[in-house]
Design a protein around this motif. Structure first.
Motif, PDB file in Angstrom:
ATOM      1  N   SER A 179      24.309 -11.501  -0.020  1.00  0.00           N
ATOM      2  CA  SER A 179      25.224 -12.609   0.262  1.00  0.00           C
ATOM      3  C   SER A 179      25.078 -13.035   1.713  1.00  0.00           C
ATOM      4  O   SER A 179      24.640 -12.256   2.556  1.00  0.00           O
ATOM      5  N   ILE A 180      25.444 -14.267   1.966  1.00  0.00           N
ATOM      6  CA  ILE A 180      25.346 -14.852   3.304  1.00  0.00           C
ATOM      7  C   ILE A 180      26.719 -15.366   3.690  1.00  0.00           C
ATOM      8  O   ILE A 180      27.330 -16.131   2.943  1.00  0.00           O
ATOM      9  N   ASP A 181      27.179 -14.920   4.851  1.00  0.00           N
ATOM     10  CA  ASP A 181      28.481 -15.333   5.388  1.00  0.00           C
ATOM     11  C   ASP A 181      29.627 -15.106   4.408  1.00  0.00           C
ATOM     12  O   ASP A 181      30.548 -15.912   4.306  1.00  0.00           O
ATOM     13  N   GLY A 182      29.546 -14.026   3.653  1.00  0.00           N
ATOM     14  CA  GLY A 182      30.618 -13.678   2.727  1.00  0.00           C
ATOM     15  C   GLY A 182      30.660 -14.533   1.473  1.00  0.00           C
ATOM     16  O   GLY A 182      31.609 -14.454   0.691  1.00  0.00           O
ATOM     17  N   GLY A 183      29.624 -15.329   1.244  1.00  0.00           N
ATOM     18  CA  GLY A 183      29.592 -16.208   0.064  1.00  0.00           C
ATOM     19  C   GLY A 183      29.206 -15.460  -1.198  1.00  0.00           C
ATOM     20  O   GLY A 183      29.050 -14.241  -1.223  1.00  0.00           O
ATOM     21  N   ARG A 184      29.057 -16.234  -2.257  1.00  0.00           N
ATOM     22  CA  ARG A 184      28.691 -15.693  -3.571  1.00  0.00           C
ATOM     23  C   ARG A 184      27.338 -14.989  -3.482  1.00  0.00           C
ATOM     24  O   ARG A 184      26.373 -15.549  -2.962  1.00  0.00           O
ATOM     25  N   PRO A 185      27.247 -13.750  -3.978  1.00  0.00           N
ATOM     26  CA  PRO A 185      25.971 -13.032  -3.894  1.00  0.00           C
ATOM     27  C   PRO A 185      24.919 -13.587  -4.858  1.00  0.00           C
ATOM     28  O   PRO A 185      25.244 -14.072  -5.939  1.00  0.00           O
ATOM     29  N   THR A 186      23.678 -13.480  -4.438  1.00  0.00           N
ATOM     30  CA  THR A 186      22.521 -13.758  -5.280  1.00  0.00           C
ATOM     31  C   THR A 186      21.869 -12.419  -5.564  1.00  0.00           C
ATOM     32  O   THR A 186      21.602 -11.646  -4.649  1.00  0.00           O
ATOM     33  N   VAL A 187      21.624 -12.137  -6.824  1.00  0.00           N
ATOM     34  CA  VAL A 187      21.046 -10.856  -7.211  1.00  0.00           C
ATOM     35  C   VAL A 187      19.528 -10.953  -7.133  1.00  0.00           C
ATOM     36  O   VAL A 187      18.917 -11.782  -7.809  1.00  0.00           O
ATOM     37  N   THR A 188      18.931 -10.082  -6.297  1.00  0.00           N
ATOM     38  CA  THR A 188      17.473 -10.073  -6.165  1.00  0.00           C
ATOM     39  C   THR A 188      16.866  -9.045  -7.109  1.00  0.00           C
ATOM     40  O   THR A 188      17.515  -8.076  -7.502  1.00  0.00           O
ATOM     41  N   ILE A 189      15.608  -9.289  -7.451  1.00  0.00           N
ATOM     42  CA  ILE A 189      14.827  -8.369  -8.267  1.00  0.00           C
ATOM     43  C   ILE A 189      13.528  -8.108  -7.517  1.00  0.00           C
ATOM     44  O   ILE A 189      13.229  -8.796  -6.537  1.00  0.00           O
ATOM     45  N   PRO A 190      12.727  -7.124  -7.928  1.00  0.00           N
ATOM     46  CA  PRO A 190      11.460  -6.888  -7.235  1.00  0.00           C
ATOM     47  C   PRO A 190      10.578  -8.138  -7.218  1.00  0.00           C
ATOM     48  O   PRO A 190      10.582  -8.933  -8.161  1.00  0.00           O
ATOM     49  N   VAL A 191       9.827  -8.301  -6.161  1.00  0.00           N
ATOM     50  CA  VAL A 191       8.880  -9.399  -5.934  1.00  0.00           C
ATOM     51  C   VAL A 191       9.577 -10.753  -6.088  1.00  0.00           C
ATOM     52  O   VAL A 191       9.149 -11.617  -6.838  1.00  0.00           O
ATOM     53  N   SER A 192      10.689 -10.915  -5.380  1.00  0.00           N
ATOM     54  CA  SER A 192      11.432 -12.167  -5.453  1.00  0.00           C
ATOM     55  C   SER A 192      11.651 -12.754  -4.065  1.00  0.00           C
ATOM     56  O   SER A 192      11.557 -12.050  -3.055  1.00  0.00           O
ATOM     57  N   LEU A 193      11.943 -14.038  -4.038  1.00  0.00           N
ATOM     58  CA  LEU A 193      12.073 -14.795  -2.802  1.00  0.00           C
ATOM     59  C   LEU A 193      13.266 -15.733  -2.914  1.00  0.00           C
ATOM     60  O   LEU A 193      13.500 -16.315  -3.967  1.00  0.00           O
ATOM     61  N   MET A 194      14.008 -15.850  -1.817  1.00  0.00           N
ATOM     62  CA  MET A 194      15.112 -16.820  -1.733  1.00  0.00           C
ATOM     63  C   MET A 194      14.818 -17.742  -0.551  1.00  0.00           C
ATOM     64  O   MET A 194      14.380 -17.274   0.494  1.00  0.00           O
ATOM     65  N   ARG A 195      15.079 -19.033  -0.723  1.00  0.00           N
ATOM     66  CA  ARG A 195      15.042 -19.963   0.410  1.00  0.00           C
ATOM     67  C   ARG A 195      16.469 -20.406   0.650  1.00  0.00           C
ATOM     68  O   ARG A 195      17.161 -20.822  -0.278  1.00  0.00           O
ATOM     69  N   VAL A 196      16.895 -20.334   1.917  1.00  0.00           N
ATOM     70  CA  VAL A 196      18.262 -20.695   2.267  1.00  0.00           C
ATOM     71  C   VAL A 196      18.223 -21.653   3.446  1.00  0.00           C
ATOM     72  O   VAL A 196      17.629 -21.351   4.477  1.00  0.00           O
ATOM     73  N   ARG A 197      18.859 -22.808   3.280  1.00  0.00           N
ATOM     74  CA  ARG A 197      19.032 -23.759   4.390  1.00  0.00           C
ATOM     75  C   ARG A 197      20.402 -23.482   4.992  1.00  0.00           C
ATOM     76  O   ARG A 197      21.415 -23.473   4.280  1.00  0.00           O
ATOM     77  N   LEU A 198      20.439 -23.244   6.295  1.00  0.00           N
ATOM     78  CA  LEU A 198      21.666 -22.863   6.986  1.00  0.00           C
ATOM     79  C   LEU A 198      21.971 -23.820   8.130  1.00  0.00           C
ATOM     80  O   LEU A 198      21.055 -24.354   8.748  1.00  0.00           O
TER      81      LEU A 198
END
Length: 188
Positions: free
Chosen positions: A93-112
């Motif tokens: 989670s970022i800044d206490g927001g809703r969590p995103t569940v990661t799995i192996p070999v995964s990527l998240m892009r976040v604009r902040l």
């Protein structure tokens, strides 16, 4: 170097290169319900680890993997590159927001929005925090570091060099594309 030796070495190198392609695990297709599942190895009896949320379409993934900055936001890539860290799902989670569940070999892009942000990953009742300071127009990478044994697993944050991590990020599946620019950064 003698021509015969050079030919032998060239042949061995070519065969090794071809075999590496055979050992590479092709990416799995997105499931019919829009989620994505990862399997350690090629054995069909191994358990799949699937995302909880729908993954972005292929066109969004292709754009994200160009690693382009935007002038009014900081772009953060969160990579979980461990192929063999098992069937574990690790919420981020970022800044206490809703969590995103990661799995192996995964990527998240976040604009902040520019400023200070708190990243959190939760695993077996433990929360690992990391504060980042982002600026507009920057592209940053951070990796989820796994230590997995037969009897236990632990996860943490690892700083990575952008040059070194891009290759791993291209091979990972984009599981989330978040735009948090309208969410204010927490006050410190």
């Amino acid at each position: 170097m003698k021509p015969a030796r050079l030919r032998s070495l060239s042949s061995a190198g070519g065969i090794a290169l071809l075999l590496t392609g055979c050992l590479t695990i092709p990416p799995r297709p997105v499931e019919a319900d829009g989620t994505y599942c990862h399997r350690v190895g090629k054995v069909s009896r191994q358990k799949l680890t699937c995302t909880v949320d729908l993954v972005p379409p292929a066109s969004v993934e292709a754009g994200a993997k160009l690693f382009v900055a935007v002038p009014d936001a900081a772009t953060l890539y969160i990579l979980r590159s461990g192929r063999a860290d098992g069937p574990n799902r690790v919420p981020v989670s970022i800044d206490g927001g809703r969590p995103t569940v990661t799995i192996p070999v995964s990527l998240m892009r976040v604009r902040l929005p520019p400023g200070e942000h708190e990243l959190a990953l939760d695993w077996e009742g433990k929360r690992v925090l990391r504060t980042i300071n982002s600026r507009a127009g920057a592209v940053n990478f951070i990796e989820i570091d796994a230590s997995v044994w037969a009897w236990a697993a632990s996860y943490g944050w690892s700083e990575v060099d952008a040059k070194d991590v891009r290759g791993k990020a291209v091979k990972a599946k984009l599981i989330a594309d978040l735009d948090l620019r309208s969410t204010p950064a927490p006050r410190k």
